[in-house]
Design an enzyme around this catalytic site. Sequence first.
Site, PDB file in Angstrom:
ATOM      1  CG  HIS A   1      -2.082   0.898   1.090  1.00  0.00           C
ATOM      2  ND1 HIS A   1      -2.008   2.246   1.306  1.00  0.00           N
ATOM      3  CD2 HIS A   1      -3.348   0.632   0.698  1.00  0.00           C
ATOM      4  CE1 HIS A   1      -3.192   2.773   1.069  1.00  0.00           C
ATOM      5  NE2 HIS A   1      -4.020   1.829   0.692  1.00  0.00           N
TER       6      HIS A   1
ATOM      7  CG  ASP B   1      -8.546  -4.123  -2.838  1.00  0.00           C
ATOM      8  OD1 ASP B   1      -9.731  -3.920  -2.560  1.00  0.00           O
ATOM      9  OD2 ASP B   1      -7.809  -3.283  -3.380  1.00  0.00           O
TER      10      ASP B   1
HETATM   11  N1  ACO Z   1       4.147  -7.643  -4.812  1.00  0.00           N
HETATM   12  C1  ACO Z   1       5.500  -7.635  -4.962  1.00  0.00           C
HETATM   13  N2  ACO Z   1       6.282  -6.549  -4.785  1.00  0.00           N
HETATM   14  C2  ACO Z   1       5.664  -5.409  -4.418  1.00  0.00           C
HETATM   15  C3  ACO Z   1       4.272  -5.341  -4.245  1.00  0.00           C
HETATM   16  C4  ACO Z   1       3.513  -6.527  -4.445  1.00  0.00           C
HETATM   17  N3  ACO Z   1       2.180  -6.509  -4.304  1.00  0.00           N
HETATM   18  N4  ACO Z   1       3.924  -4.078  -3.897  1.00  0.00           N
HETATM   19  C5  ACO Z   1       5.065  -3.377  -3.860  1.00  0.00           C
HETATM   20  N5  ACO Z   1       6.127  -4.178  -4.168  1.00  0.00           N
HETATM   21  C6  ACO Z   1       7.541  -3.807  -4.160  1.00  0.00           C
HETATM   22  C7  ACO Z   1       7.910  -2.979  -5.383  1.00  0.00           C
HETATM   23  O1  ACO Z   1       8.344  -3.785  -6.444  1.00  0.00           O
HETATM   24  C8  ACO Z   1       8.984  -2.095  -4.827  1.00  0.00           C
HETATM   25  O2  ACO Z   1      10.165  -2.851  -4.730  1.00  0.00           O
HETATM   26  P1  ACO Z   1      11.628  -2.141  -4.927  1.00  0.00           P
HETATM   27  O3  ACO Z   1      11.763  -1.180  -3.798  1.00  0.00           O
HETATM   28  O4  ACO Z   1      12.594  -3.283  -4.895  1.00  0.00           O
HETATM   29  O5  ACO Z   1      11.575  -1.468  -6.276  1.00  0.00           O
HETATM   30  C9  ACO Z   1       8.543  -1.802  -3.402  1.00  0.00           C
HETATM   31  O6  ACO Z   1       7.745  -2.947  -3.037  1.00  0.00           O
HETATM   32  C10 ACO Z   1       7.702  -0.532  -3.246  1.00  0.00           C
HETATM   33  O7  ACO Z   1       6.600  -0.619  -4.146  1.00  0.00           O
HETATM   34  P2  ACO Z   1       6.063   0.597  -5.017  1.00  0.00           P
HETATM   35  O8  ACO Z   1       5.368   0.058  -6.237  1.00  0.00           O
HETATM   36  O9  ACO Z   1       7.160   1.605  -5.240  1.00  0.00           O
HETATM   37  O10 ACO Z   1       5.010   1.217  -4.011  1.00  0.00           O
HETATM   38  P3  ACO Z   1       3.830   2.180  -4.396  1.00  0.00           P
HETATM   39  O11 ACO Z   1       3.499   2.910  -3.160  1.00  0.00           O
HETATM   40  O12 ACO Z   1       4.127   2.979  -5.612  1.00  0.00           O
HETATM   41  O13 ACO Z   1       2.649   1.155  -4.790  1.00  0.00           O
HETATM   42  C11 ACO Z   1       0.814  -0.311  -4.648  1.00  0.00           C
HETATM   43  C12 ACO Z   1       1.644   0.761  -3.925  1.00  0.00           C
HETATM   44  C13 ACO Z   1       0.397   0.207  -6.030  1.00  0.00           C
HETATM   45  C14 ACO Z   1      -0.460  -0.592  -3.836  1.00  0.00           C
HETATM   46  C15 ACO Z   1       1.662  -1.620  -4.771  1.00  0.00           C
HETATM   47  O14 ACO Z   1       1.987  -2.092  -3.480  1.00  0.00           O
HETATM   48  C16 ACO Z   1       0.957  -2.699  -5.600  1.00  0.00           C
HETATM   49  O15 ACO Z   1       1.063  -2.697  -6.822  1.00  0.00           O
HETATM   50  N6  ACO Z   1       0.230  -3.645  -4.911  1.00  0.00           N
HETATM   51  C17 ACO Z   1      -0.538  -4.659  -5.620  1.00  0.00           C
HETATM   52  C18 ACO Z   1      -1.845  -4.044  -6.130  1.00  0.00           C
HETATM   53  C19 ACO Z   1      -2.834  -3.807  -5.017  1.00  0.00           C
HETATM   54  O16 ACO Z   1      -3.072  -4.654  -4.153  1.00  0.00           O
HETATM   55  N7  ACO Z   1      -3.469  -2.614  -5.062  1.00  0.00           N
HETATM   56  C20 ACO Z   1      -4.519  -2.239  -4.097  1.00  0.00           C
HETATM   57  C21 ACO Z   1      -4.021  -1.165  -3.176  1.00  0.00           C
HETATM   58  S1  ACO Z   1      -5.245  -0.810  -1.960  1.00  0.00           S
HETATM   59  C22 ACO Z   1      -6.307   0.155  -2.764  1.00  0.00           C
HETATM   60  O17 ACO Z   1      -6.045   0.875  -3.671  1.00  0.00           O
HETATM   61  C23 ACO Z   1      -7.653   0.085  -2.340  1.00  0.00           C
END
Ligand code: ACO
Length: 425
Positions: free
Chosen positions: A303, A360
């Site tokens: 998140h 979710d």
């Molecule tokens: N699975 C694997 N790796 C992940 C995940 C995941 N679900 N989420 C984040 N990471 C990793 C990224 O690859 C990144 O790694 P790095 O530092 O080595 O590059 C690090 O964790 C940080 O992630 P970011 O994408 O930079 O974080 P951001 O804040 O931009 O994204 C998000 C947040 C979009 C929710 C992300 O965690 C994601 O894509 N999750 C899966 C989709 C999801 O469940 N979305 C619902 C969110 S809740 C809502 O909107 C109601």
Amino acid sequence: MSKHAELHYEGKVYKLPVIEGTEHETALDISKLRDETGLITLDIGYKNTGATQSAITFLDGEEGILRYRGYGIEDLAEHADFLEVAHLLIYGELPNKATLDKFERDISRRTLVHEDIRKIFDGFPANAHPMGVLSSLVCSLTAFYPGHRTVEEMDLTIVRLLAKLPTLAAWSYRNGMGHPLNYPNNNLNYCANFLHMMFAYPTEDYEVNPVVVDALDKLLILHADHEQNCSTSTVRIVGSSQVGLFSAVAAGINALWGPLHGGANQEVIEMLERIKADGGNVKKYVDMAKDKNSGFRLMGFGHRVYKNFDPRAKIIKKACDNVLAALKIDDPALNIARQLEEYALKDEYFISRKLYPNVDFYSGIIYRALGIPTNMFTVMFALGRLPGWIAQWREMVLAKEPIGRPRQVFVGKPHRPFVPLASRA
Ligand code: ACO
């Protein structure tokens, strides 16, 4: 003297005021930065940018705290119902009995939509995604109901949208199935009426199950607001151009649809099904999520603001167990979800990045137990988020916030002479 930060730039010192919120979170006020220094800030994805001062929702991602208008999400989910929470978010206070009765009456009187809106459904192909249909229909309300000029008219628009969204949402589903559209039954409460429009058929008796109503009510409360997330920021920025509520919320629905936002609940169930069909090997999928080249992420994990357990996920996980037990449902996806969570939470990759299950992760399993089809999961999220979008839009309108208009750092070609068509390579 009030707190400030100093910016040292090209031999000069600029004082930037520090603003403190009621929960002591602090912000640097840069509203005069460009006028005074010529600089703008660059913050792609708005990871550090506060777009407004809001009194609606408080969220502390490090501590895993979520409060609507000061009330803990745990208390609201346990003791309030969805329309009480909607009133709280929009108008700032929990309603007393008389106010709540009136609010409910005002909404239930307006659940019908203009008959001509039914004709719009005929234009959609049967396999249209209900989120696309829903946003189009919400936008179409602008053609049937006038915009607001006064605060009273604004309140009428708010009540109309709260009343009509469940009707449009249920009809999006029924139309996609090629089944007759159900009119609302205003003797039922908000959630029961929605379930009736989704699942009742003239060919058989249908009684709304109170377990299902309660679970749905709780889910909607948990989704009702989440401060300046992608869809809510969209509603505020679209609304800031002074288009009406229907247009702003239609934009919010589209923003919510994406898999990185509300669309994740559909993706989670699809992922769990995929893992199940592949033999239930959670390690394989955790490894895939860790491999940046795989293009795979654990949906429902991570998140932008929670770097601790999402408090909504904790409540939903418990509700999930209760609902499945009460409805006597044994869903193998729940076992896979539990194993996946347990495995990922022990893994260094997820620990070091503070990636926890989000709202979710378990919600899809409950929706499925309630009989909601997978392609409607994000529509359910939209139903829940509606009071938050409305509250944030109303706050922005009443505060007379200026039009939202970010700046940029241009990195394209500098000025170059025009080349006539005949001379181009
Ligand atoms: N699975 C694997 N790796 C992940 C995940 C995941 N679900 N989420 C984040 N990471 C990793 C990224 O690859 C990144 O790694 P790095 O530092 O080595 O590059 C690090 O964790 C940080 O992630 P970011 O994408 O930079 O974080 P951001 O804040 O931009 O994204 C998000 C947040 C979009 C929710 C992300 O965690 C994601 O894509 N999750 C899966 C989709 C999801 O469940 N979305 C619902 C969110 S809740 C809502 O909107 C109601």
